[in-house]
Enzyme design. Structure first.
Site, short mmCIF file in Angstrom:
data_model
loop_
_atom_site.label_atom_id
_atom_site.label_comp_id
_atom_site.label_asym_id
_atom_site.label_seq_id
_atom_site.Cartn_x
_atom_site.Cartn_y
_atom_site.Cartn_z
N GLU A 125 0.82 -1.22 0.00
CA GLU A 125 0.00 0.00 0.00
C GLU A 125 0.85 1.27 0.00
O GLU A 125 0.52 2.25 -0.65
CB GLU A 125 -0.96 0.00 1.20
CG GLU A 125 -2.11 -0.99 1.07
CD GLU A 125 -1.70 -2.45 1.30
OE1 GLU A 125 -0.58 -2.68 1.81
OE2 GLU A 125 -2.50 -3.35 0.97
N HIS A 170 -11.93 -6.27 7.66
CA HIS A 170 -12.68 -5.98 6.43
C HIS A 170 -13.89 -5.11 6.76
O HIS A 170 -14.91 -5.19 6.10
CB HIS A 170 -13.14 -7.28 5.75
CG HIS A 170 -12.01 -8.14 5.30
ND1 HIS A 170 -11.40 -9.05 6.10
CD2 HIS A 170 -11.36 -8.20 4.11
CE1 HIS A 170 -10.42 -9.66 5.44
NE2 HIS A 170 -10.38 -9.16 4.23
#
Lengths: 372, 485
Positions: free
Chosen positions: A107, A177
């Site tokens: 990321e 999540h």
């Protein structure tokens, strides 16, 4: 993070999207068309709007962004084949693999790369697969993207950077999540934070973010990717940033939220109405720099404020809204500002129904505030 | 060196451990600064034909010519490092990246090579070209400018360091010991190449025409500073000179460099990106992100590592266990070379070649320059607290990059004592004037606090500016008087 583990978790994430629950119903009727949009539609005849879900609306926006600007790029983990949530479907085939491409699983690399690409006058549209995984890129966002223009005295900027990331609860996403990390980024001068509530909003706001001359973090409510369906104009349109929208007018209490939580708040408004309480519901849309005026005007009218978000209540963006409105409307307030938010715990898998700021928690808070 | 060694055997012993490949002790056995003939010959091959990407491992070949999004065959030939005669070449596994042969031997790849990666150099310690070394001819004009800028950089460091000590500027970082790296690498680039610096590369800006006044204005944070006084001294940046603004966080520039380079690649520009960093930086996650992205994206980036042995007080032995930075290139699939950073001609030669490769082959290249941070980390640091003064002195005198280059320039008949004293007196005058002017120039106006956060100030910033201005009116003594309203 161990890559094999996270890959499998991410694949799991893809399943989540397919089988996401139906507890969260979003009414498409309240997603009113913005005034700008209406004017634009009247000005020139456009093809009929199509019913689209949220991920398809995002996909349409990305198609338009790449089509309308040859210097636009879309990249991130697994975006090449269409993305784990299908938001980038068809882009690589249409625009080529040099403009739409997978990146390594990293990321900080994605955002760093995006900053460099944007600094050369490109529209760098980066995807972080889940907002829960944005933290390795925190330094690049906070110390680099946000300060790029300021620290150079406006000699350089990375305003073409837009970071898309699915956020929020999804029914069974557990710790990694489900998170709503928007408040971290709302503490950072130099970036904008935008969260849409519906397909039509998502398309118009995303196109604005991509074309805005400042770096933007765009959080997409992943619970609504497939659940939320509404008519979305086919054409290229933009919705204004830093402008909140009153999506339901009322007189007794102002409710402020963003993203997926608005559908829950709306249900609470409908139920409250049955009890004779008239609620005004505001979609903040842009969290920083946020539209204080619209919220202030509403609270001046209603005299009461309730804020609701999925993120933990402590240090959430609701705290900022609450403090600002108390500063501006203290004498007009008839009750303490109420916050109905996530608990101050990690996002707990089987306890999700307890963690969440549910319709009835909001409804009770509305009643308590109105009857204070 | 012998002199230094005889001073203290104890320190010498210590440093054998501490300094690792600096090769101070046991010169003869060190492959660092006395490469064997085999190494020299392979280096010549690189200099002569840089088509061979494999550096000193001359007898194996890697070809990274595959374009992005096509098949990415990693190695078309087998590397002797990884197979032996008895391995059955017909037995193998077709695996993404190329065929992998099987072996019946349970054998781990060694954590280190038999020898340390040698260090390319052109000039010996006396500034004489090493026999058999081929290098690009440097014209008199170029050599004199390089030398002049190295001296200027050195003198700027002395004067600005002193200005900090006198309390006239808040902070400073010197380049001492890394003058050749700064100037010779800059000289090897085109002005179209985009530079993403760390913070110890002001010489690159100097080479490109950033004036001593520009440097002084930034350090004083006055209204002539193109950074508008917002950053600490030495955080230079100049879009005019294709030099991105310095930011303090370490390694963040590396993945950004790949994005910049990808843009050059898409625009088919005849230019590359040059990203500078230090040895400590290689421990950061962004180092990994940057190198891996560059390799995968086939981005024309020259990564220049200034391995100066120290990250503030942390010596490289406490930073990594690899043979420096150069060996990391291969793990990422990036061509790499180790170079004597105190040899201006070697730096020039290596960077020029790396740049050519990066542009013509559209690939990243990693260059590790060995040097020594003679300076303290910054004016906030006293390096004698954690390293022997003798060690600093050794690098400052015996291995001084500026003196070594001067010897070569002088030997060519391009420089004299007269020119030296003229240069020094001229630079000194310019520096003192620059400081005086910078000091007298007023600070940027207060409105600049609120500009450039976004392209336009949003309402909250307009409101905060209004509130601040009212506060200044009420309490003028609380605020510096040299900032105009």
């Amino acid at each position: 993070m161990a890559s094999s583990m996270s890959v499998s978790r991410r694949r799991f994430g893809r399943l989540l999207a397919r089988i996401s629950g139906s507890r969260r119903q979003f009414s498409s009727t309240t997603s009113s068309i913005s005034i700008d949009d209406q004017q634009q539609q009247q000005a020139q005849p456009q093809p009929q709007p199509r019913s689209l879900n949220l991920y398809s609306a995002i996909n349409q926006a990305l198609h338009i962004a790449l089509d309308s600007d040859p210097r636009a790029y879309v990249f991130g983990e697994d975006v090449g084949f269409g993305g784990v949530f299908r938001c980038t479907t068809g882009l690589a085939d249409r625009f080529g693999k040099s403009r739409v491409f997978n990146t390594p699983l990293c990321e900080q690399g994605i955002v760093g790369f995006g900053i460099g690409l944007a600094a050369m006058g490109n529209r760098a549209i980066a995807e972080i697969q889940f907002a829960d995984y944005i933290y390795p890129a925190f330094d690049q966002i906070v110390n680099e993207a946000a300060k790029f223009r300021y620290r150079s005295g406006n000699q350089f900027n990375c305003g073409g950077l837009t970071i898309r990331a699915p956020y929020g609860a999804v029914g069974h996403g557990g710790h990694y999540h489900s998170q709503s990390p928007e408040a971290f980024f709302c503490h950072v001068p130099g970036i904008k934070v935008v969260i849409p509530r519906s397909p039509r909003q998502a398309k118009g706001l995303l196109l604005s973010c991509i074309r805005d001359p400042n770096p933007v973090v765009f959080f997409e409510p992943k619970w609504l990717y497939r659940l939320s369906v509404e008519e979305v104009p086919e054409h290229d349109y933009m919705l204004p940033l830093s402008e909140a929208e009153v999506i339901r007018e009322g007189n007794d209490i102002t409710l402020v939220g963003w993203g997926a939580q608005l559908s829950i708040m709306e249900q609470a408004c409908i139920d409250a109405e049955k009890d004779g309480i008239s609620c005004e519901l505001i979609d903040l849309r842009t969290l920083i720099p946020w539209d204080k005026e619209t919220v202030e005007a509403s609270v001046r009218k209603t005299g009461r404020l309730l804020i609701s978000h999925e993120a933990p209540v402590t240090g959430g963006f609701g705290a900022e809204i609450s403090a600002s409105i108390v500063e501006r409307c203290f004498l007009r307030l008839e009750a303490p500002v109420s916050r109905v938010c996530g608990l101050d715990t990690p996002f707990p898998l089987v306890f999700e129904p307890f963690y969440m700021p549910t319709k009835n928690k909001i409804l009770d808070a509305i009643k308590a505030t109105v009857n204070y | 060196m012998a002199v230094w060694f005889s001073r203290s055997r104890t320190i010498g012993y210590c440093l054998r451990k501490k300094l690792g490949f600096f090769g101070l002790v046991g010169h003869e056995s060190s492959c660092c600064f006395s490469p064997s003939f085999r190494h020299i010959s392979s280096i010549r091959q690189i200099g002569g034909s840089y088509g061979n990407p494999n550096g000193f491992l001359n007898d194996s070949a890697i070809h990274f010519r595959s374009w992005r999004f096509e098949s990415s065959t990693a190695e078309t030939q087998l590397d002797p490092q990884y197979f032996q005669e008895e391995d059955d070449l017909n037995q193998g596994l077709d695996f993404p990246g190329g065929r992998v042969t099987f072996t019946s031997e349970l054998r781990f790849i060694s954590e280190s090579g038999d020898k340390r990666v040698p260090c390319y150099r052109v000039l010996d310690d006396n500034g004489d070209p090493i026999t058999h070394t081929s290098f690009a001819q440097v014209s008199k004009e170029l050599a004199v400018k390089m030398y002049g800028d190295m001296v200027t950089l050195q003198m700027m460091d002395v004067v600005f360091y002193e200005a900090q000590r006198q309390g006239r500027i808040s902070f400073y970082m010197s380049t001492t010991g890394e003058e050749a790296i700064n100037i010779a690498s800059a000289a090897a680039l085109s002005s179209d190449d985009l530079v993403l610096p760390q913070y110890r590369e002001p010489g690159v800006l100097l080479w490109r025409g950033f004036t001593l006044q520009d440097f002084a204005d930034q350090c004083f944070g006055n209204k002539a500073d193109c950074g508008k006084g917002r950053q600490m001294p030495v955080h230079y940046g100049s879009s005019k000179h294709n030099f991105f603004t310095v930011s303090s966080p370490i390694a963040t520039q590396l993945p950004q460099a790949v994005g910049v380079a990808y843009s050059l690649k898409m625009d088919k520009k005849d230019a590359c990106v040059v990203a500078y960093f230090g040895d400590g930086c290689s421990s950061e996650g962004d180092f990994h992100a940057g190198l891996n992205f560059a390799a995968v994206m086939e981005a024309p980036v020259v990564f220049i590592c200034r391995n100066n042995g120290w990250a503030i007080s942390t010596p490289i032995e406490e930073q990594f266990r690899s043979d420096g930075i150069v060996v990391k290139g291969r793990a990422y699939g990036i061509r790499s070379i180790r170079v004597d950073g105190n040899d201006a001609l070697a730096v020039y030669n290596a960077i020029r070649t790396a740049r050519e490769m990066a542009i013509s082959e559209q690939i990243p290249v990693l260059v590790e320059l060995l040097a020594y941070r003679v300076a303290h980390h910054s004016t906030s640091d006293d390096s004698s607290k954690y390293r022997p003064v003798d060690e600093i002195e050794y690098w400052k005198s015996s291995r001084n990059p500026v003196n070594r280059f001067r010897k070569w320039v002088e030997r060519n008949g391009w420089w004299s004592d007269k020119e030296e004293s003229e240069l020094r007196s001229s630079v000194k005058k310019q520096l003192l004037k620059a400081i005086q002017v910078a000091e007298k120039t007023e600070k940027p106006p207060i409105a600049e606090i609120f500009t450039d956060v976004y392209d336009h100030p949003p309402p909250n910033l307009k409101e905060q500016e209004k509130v601040l201005r009212e506060d200044i009116k009420r309490h003028p003594k609380d605020y510096p008087s040299d900032v105009s309203l």
